[in-house]
Design an enzyme around this catalytic site. Structure first.
Site, PDB file in Angstrom:
ATOM      1  N   GLY A 206       1.243  -1.483  -0.118  1.00  0.00           N
ATOM      2  CA  GLY A 206      -0.257   0.281   0.192  1.00  0.00           C
ATOM      3  C   GLY A 206       1.021   0.848   0.079  1.00  0.00           C
ATOM      4  O   GLY A 206       2.142   0.885  -0.490  1.00  0.00           O
ATOM      5  N   ASN A 207       0.524   2.138   0.298  1.00  0.00           N
ATOM      6  CA  ASN A 207       0.837   3.217   0.249  1.00  0.00           C
ATOM      7  C   ASN A 207       2.047   3.628   1.218  1.00  0.00           C
ATOM      8  O   ASN A 207       2.897   4.177   1.688  1.00  0.00           O
ATOM      9  CB  ASN A 207       0.071   4.337   0.420  1.00  0.00           C
ATOM     10  N   ASP A 320     -13.713   0.921   6.297  1.00  0.00           N
ATOM     11  CA  ASP A 320     -12.884   0.497   5.075  1.00  0.00           C
ATOM     12  C   ASP A 320     -13.538  -1.022   4.729  1.00  0.00           C
ATOM     13  O   ASP A 320     -12.595  -1.416   4.773  1.00  0.00           O
ATOM     14  CB  ASP A 320     -11.610   0.908   5.288  1.00  0.00           C
TER      15      ASP A 320
HETATM   16  P1  ADP Z   1      -4.019  -0.989   3.066  1.00  0.00           P
HETATM   17  O1  ADP Z   1      -4.308   0.206   4.194  1.00  0.00           O
HETATM   18  O2  ADP Z   1      -2.958  -0.369   1.905  1.00  0.00           O
HETATM   19  O3  ADP Z   1      -5.391  -1.597   2.314  1.00  0.00           O
HETATM   20  P2  ADP Z   1      -4.465  -4.338   4.663  1.00  0.00           P
HETATM   21  O4  ADP Z   1      -4.736  -3.681   5.774  1.00  0.00           O
HETATM   22  O5  ADP Z   1      -5.822  -3.603   3.541  1.00  0.00           O
HETATM   23  O6  ADP Z   1      -3.048  -2.331   3.790  1.00  0.00           O
HETATM   24  O7  ADP Z   1      -2.889  -4.339   3.642  1.00  0.00           O
HETATM   25  C1  ADP Z   1      -2.641  -4.937   2.490  1.00  0.00           C
HETATM   26  C2  ADP Z   1      -2.552  -6.440   1.925  1.00  0.00           C
HETATM   27  O8  ADP Z   1      -1.835  -6.911   2.823  1.00  0.00           O
HETATM   28  C3  ADP Z   1      -4.150  -6.571   2.503  1.00  0.00           C
HETATM   29  O9  ADP Z   1      -4.723  -7.038   1.111  1.00  0.00           O
HETATM   30  C4  ADP Z   1      -3.743  -8.330   2.470  1.00  0.00           C
HETATM   31  O10 ADP Z   1      -3.184  -8.613   0.348  1.00  0.00           O
HETATM   32  C5  ADP Z   1      -2.357  -8.272   3.310  1.00  0.00           C
HETATM   33  N1  ADP Z   1      -2.507  -8.551   4.342  1.00  0.00           N
HETATM   34  C6  ADP Z   1      -2.512  -7.367   4.975  1.00  0.00           C
HETATM   35  N2  ADP Z   1      -2.525  -8.370   6.695  1.00  0.00           N
HETATM   36  C7  ADP Z   1      -2.823  -9.563   6.969  1.00  0.00           C
HETATM   37  C8  ADP Z   1      -3.003 -10.637   7.672  1.00  0.00           C
HETATM   38  N3  ADP Z   1      -3.132 -10.027   8.653  1.00  0.00           N
HETATM   39  N4  ADP Z   1      -2.685 -11.790   6.434  1.00  0.00           N
HETATM   40  C9  ADP Z   1      -2.548 -12.366   5.747  1.00  0.00           C
HETATM   41  N5  ADP Z   1      -2.145 -10.761   4.648  1.00  0.00           N
HETATM   42  C10 ADP Z   1      -2.451  -9.045   5.027  1.00  0.00           C
HETATM   43 MG    MG Z   2      -6.745  -2.804   1.879  1.00  0.00          MG
END
Ligand code: ADP
Ligand code: MG
Length: 478
Positions: A206-207, A320
């Site tokens: 992500g960012n 979200d």
């Molecule tokens: P953002 O704020 O950039 O959307 P996220 O928290 O949604 O961040 O995390 C981005 C990506 O990282 C998710 O879409 C997933 O693929 C992976 N991810 C995040 N947290 C987990 C987790 N606890 N277990 C497995 N994959 C994760």
């Molecule tokens: Mg996300």
């Protein structure tokens, strides 16, 4: 002004702050108490209580592993009993249905006098070798004094060496006083860099940086974890955002919500979470169309509704909720994640008002979010409807190629997305309920979770007990 006058004025100013300062100290006071044993396992707690004499009421307080809450373990009739110390959304501590206190230390003092639901009153402390002797003598009772503040009795052992003896003791004379310490900051969860092994494998990005797979070593063994790694060149602002996300996650404990295990401050700031290895729901469904049944999707969305109901009860808004932010532990077990935009509502508020519009997932947002920047559990309900639509379309994109403003016109004109081909009519009915224009008329998650549950059960032909409950039971409960 004479030096004496100036000193007096200064002292007066300090004293007027005393109640707040006192509270600041008291919030962390338990950490120096002989009965506080920090993060030890339930078994270790028992071991310590059973060693030496075993009088009724002998007790200790420990951090519960992973959950961020406290537990009280006490001896009674040569048996150790464990109690979870509850913390409500305003941060107050209590025993179930007992009196609430601002600090752990006050709760313990109270339980010494009154059992409040325990098998007996607290008695002597099971002394933690590490903190013994450092016990600060903080105000045990509050007697009326200047501005309601009466200084604690002198306890030379905790006073800074240069405290003059010709005046009363002030909060800042204690070596546990740190005015810059924020009592709400995540601090029980500091993970040492040496406890973490970080894989090269990226789970997502992500960012803010990226999410990596890793392994966390704790007293109870090794666990797979997902680590949100902040890019090292990120400014303070992004770092604060991640701290806020951690603070929110820290307060949540539910099987259908991704747990935060801790924060690690090393080469980068890292948020360590439990691993949901089957990844985001939309991706999972779009690549596994052939093996995932409708019933399976109903089960997963029922779980999401239960996680959201919990969030609603705790007065948190997610902001979200989308299939991309529902992660799967496996094909039958879903967890809500990504608390980057989430907010804790005040006790008397039922919505959060955003001052400015940001990079918002407009297609997931209810009309009142877009028109008035008002976010509530009811607007999360709208997003839940969109998430359901995504799920029953096997990861399809909502409103296809429409742009944000087109979607708003579409909704305002009373139109809604159609029922996805494989979606049961009753599930589409729930979606449409979630897309009730006026939030006052929209169901809450209590209602939505009920709908999901009754439909889920009605189609589970084998009179299965709750699959979700089985999933929940598989959770480590310490
Ligand atoms: P953002 O704020 O950039 O959307 P996220 O928290 O949604 O961040 O995390 C981005 C990506 O990282 C998710 O879409 C997933 O693929 C992976 N991810 C995040 N947290 C987990 C987790 N606890 N277990 C497995 N994959 C994760
Ligand atoms: Mg996300």
């Amino acid at each position: 002004m004479s030096a004496v006058k100036k000193g007096e004025a200064m002292e007066q100013a300090i004293i007027s702050q005393a109640p707040q300062l006192e509270k600041l100290i008291a919030t962390t006071a338990h950490e120096k108490m002989p009965w506080y044993h920090g993060k030890i396992s339930r078994q270790e707690g028992e071991r310590r209580l059973y060693s030496g004499a075993q009088p009724d009421g002998k007790f200790l307080v420990r951090d519960r592993e992973e959950s961020g809450t406290f537990a009280l373990s006490m001896m009674y009739g040569k048996t150790v009993y464990h109690y979870q110390i509850l913390q409500d959304k305003s941060g107050k501590y209590s025993m179930p249905e007992g009196t609430k206190f601002d600090t752990i230390w006050q709760l313990v003092e109270y339980l010494k006098m009154k059992a409040d639901g325990l098998v007996t009153n607290l008695g002597e402390a099971c002394v933690n070798g590490k903190t013994a002797g450092k016990t600060p003598s903080l105000p045990a009772t509050r007697r009326p004094g200047t501005n309601g503040y009466t200084p604690p009795p002198r306890a030379p052992s905790v006073l800074k060496p240069d405290v003059p003896t010709d005046r009363e003791v002030l909060p800042m004379d204690s070596d546990v006083f740190n005015p810059y310490h924020n009592p709400n900051e995540v601090r029980k969860f500091n993970i040492q860099r040496t406890q973490l092994l970080i894989d090269e494998l990226e789970l997502g990005s992500g960012n803010f940086g990226c999410v990596k797979k890793g392994t966390l070593t704790t007293e109870s063994g090794q666990v797979d974890v997902a680590i949100k790694v902040l890019k090292s060149d990120n400014e303070k602002l992004v770092q604060d955002e991640m701290m806020r996300e951690a603070e929110i996650m820290h307060q949540l404990s539910n099987p259908f919500i991704v747990r935060m295990l801790g924060l690690c401050k090393a080469e980068n700031l890292m948020l360590v979470m439990e691993m949901a290895s089957a990844g985001p729901l939309n991706k999972f469904l779009s690549t596994k169309k052939d093996t995932v049944t409708t019933e399976n999707i109903v089960n997963l969305m029922h779980q999401v509704s239960m996680g959201m109901k919990y969030l609603e009860e705790k007065n948190f808004v997610h902001r979200d909720l989308a299939a991309r932010n529902v992660l799967l532990v496996n094909q039958q077990f879903a967890k809500i994640s990504d608390f980057g935009l989430s907010k804790a509502l005040g006790a008397d508020d039922n919505y959060y008002k955003a001052r400015t519009a940001g990079k918002w997932p407009l297609k997931w947002y209810a009309p009142e979010c877009i028109n008035y920047h008002k976010f509530s559990s009811k607007s999360d309900v709208w997003s839940f409807g969109i998430t359901m639509w995504e799920a029953f379309s096997y990861g399809g994109k909502p409103y296809r190629k429409m742009k944000g403003p087109d979607v708003m016109r579409f909704i305002d004109s009373g139109s809604r997305m159609e029922c996805p081909p494989a979606c049961p009519e009753r599930m589409y009915e729930v979606m449409k309920e979630c897309w009730t224009y006026k939030h006052e008329e929209r169901p809450d998650f209590k209602k939505v979770a009920e709908y999901m549950k009754s439909y889920h059960y009605s189609i589970s032909n084998k009179a299965k007990p709750e699959e979700a409950a089985a999933a929940a039971a598989a959770e480590p409960i310490k």
